[in-house]
Design a protein around this motif. Structure first.
Motif, PDB file in Angstrom:
ATOM      1  N   PRO A  76       0.819  -1.226   0.000  1.00 19.30           N
ATOM      2  CA  PRO A  76       0.000   0.000   0.000  1.00 19.30           C
ATOM      3  C   PRO A  76       0.851   1.273   0.000  1.00 19.30           C
ATOM      4  N   LEU A  77       2.040   1.191   0.595  1.00 23.20           N
ATOM      5  CA  LEU A  77       2.883   2.400   0.658  1.00 23.20           C
ATOM      6  C   LEU A  77       3.308   2.833  -0.740  1.00 23.20           C
ATOM      7  N   VAL A  78       3.721   1.894  -1.575  1.00 27.45           N
ATOM      8  CA  VAL A  78       4.187   2.310  -2.907  1.00 27.45           C
ATOM      9  C   VAL A  78       3.003   2.723  -3.774  1.00 27.45           C
ATOM     10  N   ARG A  79       1.833   2.161  -3.535  1.00 22.88           N
ATOM     11  CA  ARG A  79       0.645   2.628  -4.275  1.00 22.88           C
ATOM     12  C   ARG A  79       0.414   4.112  -3.995  1.00 22.88           C
ATOM     13  N   ARG A  80       0.442   4.468  -2.721  1.00 28.27           N
ATOM     14  CA  ARG A  80       0.215   5.882  -2.373  1.00 28.27           C
ATOM     15  C   ARG A  80       1.355   6.758  -2.895  1.00 28.27           C
ATOM     16  N   THR A  81       2.575   6.247  -2.815  1.00 29.73           N
ATOM     17  CA  THR A  81       3.729   7.045  -3.253  1.00 29.73           C
ATOM     18  C   THR A  81       3.685   7.272  -4.760  1.00 29.73           C
TER      19      THR A  81
END
Ligand SMILES: Cc1cc2nc3c(=O)[nH]c(=O)nc-3n(C[C@H](O)[C@H](O)[C@H](O)COP(=O)(O)OP(=O)(O)OC[C@H]3O[C@@H](n4cnc5c(N)ncnc54)[C@H](O)[C@@H]3O)c2cc1C
Ligand code: SF4
Length: 321
Positions: free
Chosen positions: A306-311
């Motif tokens: 989820p972190l790289v999706r948001r980033t």
């Protein structure tokens, strides 16, 4: 540290024929030698070779000597102006002191920061092939979610290489027999598969002499790095992006990722998901879906998905604003 021979090379030919391990800035290799993770019998010091200039080419691109320090490359006015993503990625890495020593070639070849790789009491297929991997099922918070194998889930830690992947850099080498190669960065690194100890396509004694950047790309350039501290920390995830918007539509996109895989990661499907579309949350979500289609968490690194999706979405908003 184990004893070793030391030899200083004065020419590229002498370096490639010396049959030893190259040392440039030494900021990674010496740490590994002190821990006896790496135990080369002979060090070949290449730091005095004449490979520390940045030259403009006729096609508008740059040829960067393998010994150009990271700080000089980041501050070069041509890089700052035309390859901003590279300058920003370099300045996001390590510390000022380290960047003064770290070389362009050494940065590309720095080893993973997997904790178990550095701990000789642990099992690690990369350090000792066939011994196992304590990171799978262990504390793998900083490790990979893409491109992994059962043998290894390490990430490549470089920031610079992620920007170079977005810029389609070419790595120029010379072998012991004098042969030179120009290796596109997308062919330079290897997936771990069954042989995680082999990280690149370089042959024994093959020296990186230069890195070529193609002519500057059109569009806006951004490097976004997410890490545990604001400085002096490796990327948990990072995105290097170059995007051009024309008439309200994304005309071209180059997107590369750090902290996700065993190499600076790039997947054409991510770019195809946004090119030809107007910038929108739906288009950005489609790019993230394409990136993460094969993502696999290993427990403590699940948060990276989820972190790289948001980033990625935040970076695309920035690039198309
Ligand atoms: C505390 C710390 C924090 C750091 N943080 C970051 C960070 O946030 N982001 C980041 O990207 N990096 C970070 N780094 C890593 C740093 O960028 C690398 O250590 C550095 O770039 C390596 O360059 P070097 O010239 O010192 O390589 P060396 O240590 O000299 O060599 C590294 C490897 O490259 C090989 N090599 C070197 N030059 C050549 C050549 N021309 N041809 C063929 N082989 C060659 C060597 O044999 C060796 O295997 C950090 C390092 C430290 C110690
Ligand atoms: S992830 Fe790779 S580097 Fe880390 S312990 Fe496993 S084999 Fe070694």
């Amino acid at each position: 540290m184990k004893t070793f021979d030391y030899q200083r090379a004065n020419t590229i030919e002498a370096a490639t024929r010396a049959n030893g391990r190259f040392i440039a800035g030494g900021t990674n290799l010496l740490d590994l030698m002190k821990l006896q993770v790496e135990t080369p019998e002979r060090l070949v010091d290449i730091s005095r070779l004449d490979l520390n200039t940045i030259e403009e080419r006729d096609d508008g691109g740059l040829t960067i000597g393998a010994l150009v320090p990271n700080s000089d490359l980041a501050a070069d006015p041509r890089v700052v102006e035309k390859y901003e993503v590279l300058s920003r990625a370099l300045l996001a890495g390590a510390s000022g002191q380290l960047r003064n020593k770290a070389s362009t070639g050494g940065n590309l070849l720095q080893r993973t920061r997997c904790y178990y790789f550095y701990d000789t009491a642990s099992r690690c297929n990369k350090r000792q092939p066939g011994s196992g991997c304590d990171a799978v099922g262990g504390f793998n918070r900083i490790l990979a979610v893409l491109g992994t194998s059962e043998q290894c889930i390490a990430t490549h830690p470089s920031d610079m290489a992620v920007a170079m992947r977005a810029l389609d850099a070419v790595i120029v080498t010379q072998k012991a027999d004098g042969d030179k190669r120009r290796i596109p960065i997308h062919d330079f690194y290897r997936l771990p598969g069954e042989t995680p100890q082999i990280e690149t396509v370089l042959e024994a004694g093959e020296l990186i002499t230069h890195v070529e950047l193609p002519s500057p790309p059109a569009g806006k350039q951004v490097y976004r790095k997410v890490r545990d501290r604001a400085s002096y920390a490796f990327a948990l995830v990072s995105v290097a992006g170059v995007v051009e918007v024309k008439n309200g539509v994304i005309a071209s996109a180059a997107l590369a990722f750090g902290g996700l895989g065993p190499m600076p990661w790039r997947n054409p499907a991510v770019e195809a998901a946004v090119v030809g579309r107007a910038p929108s949350t739906e288009a950005f979500e489609a790019a993230a879906d394409a990136l993460l289609a094969d993502a696999k968490g290993y427990g403590s690194n699940d948060f990276k998905i989820p972190l790289v999706r948001r980033t990625l979405i935040a970076t695309l908003r920035d690039l198309t604003a």
